[in-house]
Design an enzyme around this catalytic site. Structure first.
Site, short mmCIF file in Angstrom:
data_model
loop_
_atom_site.label_atom_id
_atom_site.label_comp_id
_atom_site.label_asym_id
_atom_site.label_seq_id
_atom_site.Cartn_x
_atom_site.Cartn_y
_atom_site.Cartn_z
N ALA A 191 55.92 49.07 11.02
CA ALA A 191 56.72 49.47 12.18
C ALA A 191 57.32 50.84 11.95
CB ALA A 191 57.81 48.44 12.43
N GLY A 230 55.40 47.60 15.54
CA GLY A 230 56.13 48.19 16.65
C GLY A 230 56.59 49.61 16.39
N HIS A 287 47.84 70.28 20.98
CA HIS A 287 48.04 71.58 21.62
C HIS A 287 48.11 72.66 20.54
CE1 HIS A 287 48.75 69.64 25.46
NE2 HIS A 287 49.47 68.76 24.81
#
Length: 184
Positions: free
Chosen positions: A159, A141, A114
């Site tokens: 992660a 993760g 945006h």
């Protein structure tokens, strides 16, 4: 006059509340809800539904529910693709994922951005920027891949990493923002 979908496809700023753009998201939300409601014991049904959602997919594709996306048809995964729980792909633009890719739980891949200017954000503008992920990539993760990023082959994204820039092949990246911490 150029439609908002045409602007989106060309990488221009588009009005994201446009009815045609919203219809894509509504379709994806419905299909993801259907996928997420299928029992893990019905692996064949899950596979059929995820293949209906995705733009293209290779052999041996495994996606654990829940899975969410913005469109689905812009997601292309190769052979031996595995994603754990809670993968979210905002695929307003194309997301290409290579062969032998593993994605940990709670991973986000975003192609939408945006405006930085608050007044422009009030106009509900967005821009679609493609993401590509090479072969033999492991995304740990809770990692996030941001719009426009290209990840090379044989990469480990640690992660929790937030990948804001392109990642070369044969390395491990970690941190916020992610940076190369080791060559492979």
């Amino acid at each position: 006059m150029v439609s908002e979908l045409e602007k989106l496809k060309h990488g221009d700023w588009y009005y994201f509340l446009d009815p045609e753009v919203a219809a894509r998201k509504a379709r994806a939300a419905r299909l993801c809800q259907e996928f997420n409601s299928i029992s893990a014991a019905e692996a064949d049904k899950q596979e059929m539904k995820i293949r209906e959602i995705l733009g293209s997919s290779g052999e041996n594709v495994s996606v654990q529910a829940p899975f969410n996306c913005d469109y689905g048809k812009n997601i292309h995964v190769g052979d031996n693709f595995l994603s754990n729980y809670n993968l979210t792909v905002l695929d307003i633009a194309e997301v290409r994922i290579g062969d032998h890719v593993m994605i940990g739980p709670n991973v986000n891949i975003f192609t939408v951005t945006h405006p930085l200017d608050a007044k422009k954000r009030r106009e509900y503008l967005a821009k679609a920027v493609p993401v590509s992920i090479g072969n033999d990539v492991w995304i740990g993760g809770s990692a996030t891949v941001l719009p426009g990023v290209h990840v090379g082959d044989n990469v480990i994204i640690a992660a929790g990493a937030v990948v804001t820039k392109d990642v070369p092949s044969d390395c491990i990246v970690a941190g916020v923002p992610a940076r190369v911490i080791k060559s492979l």
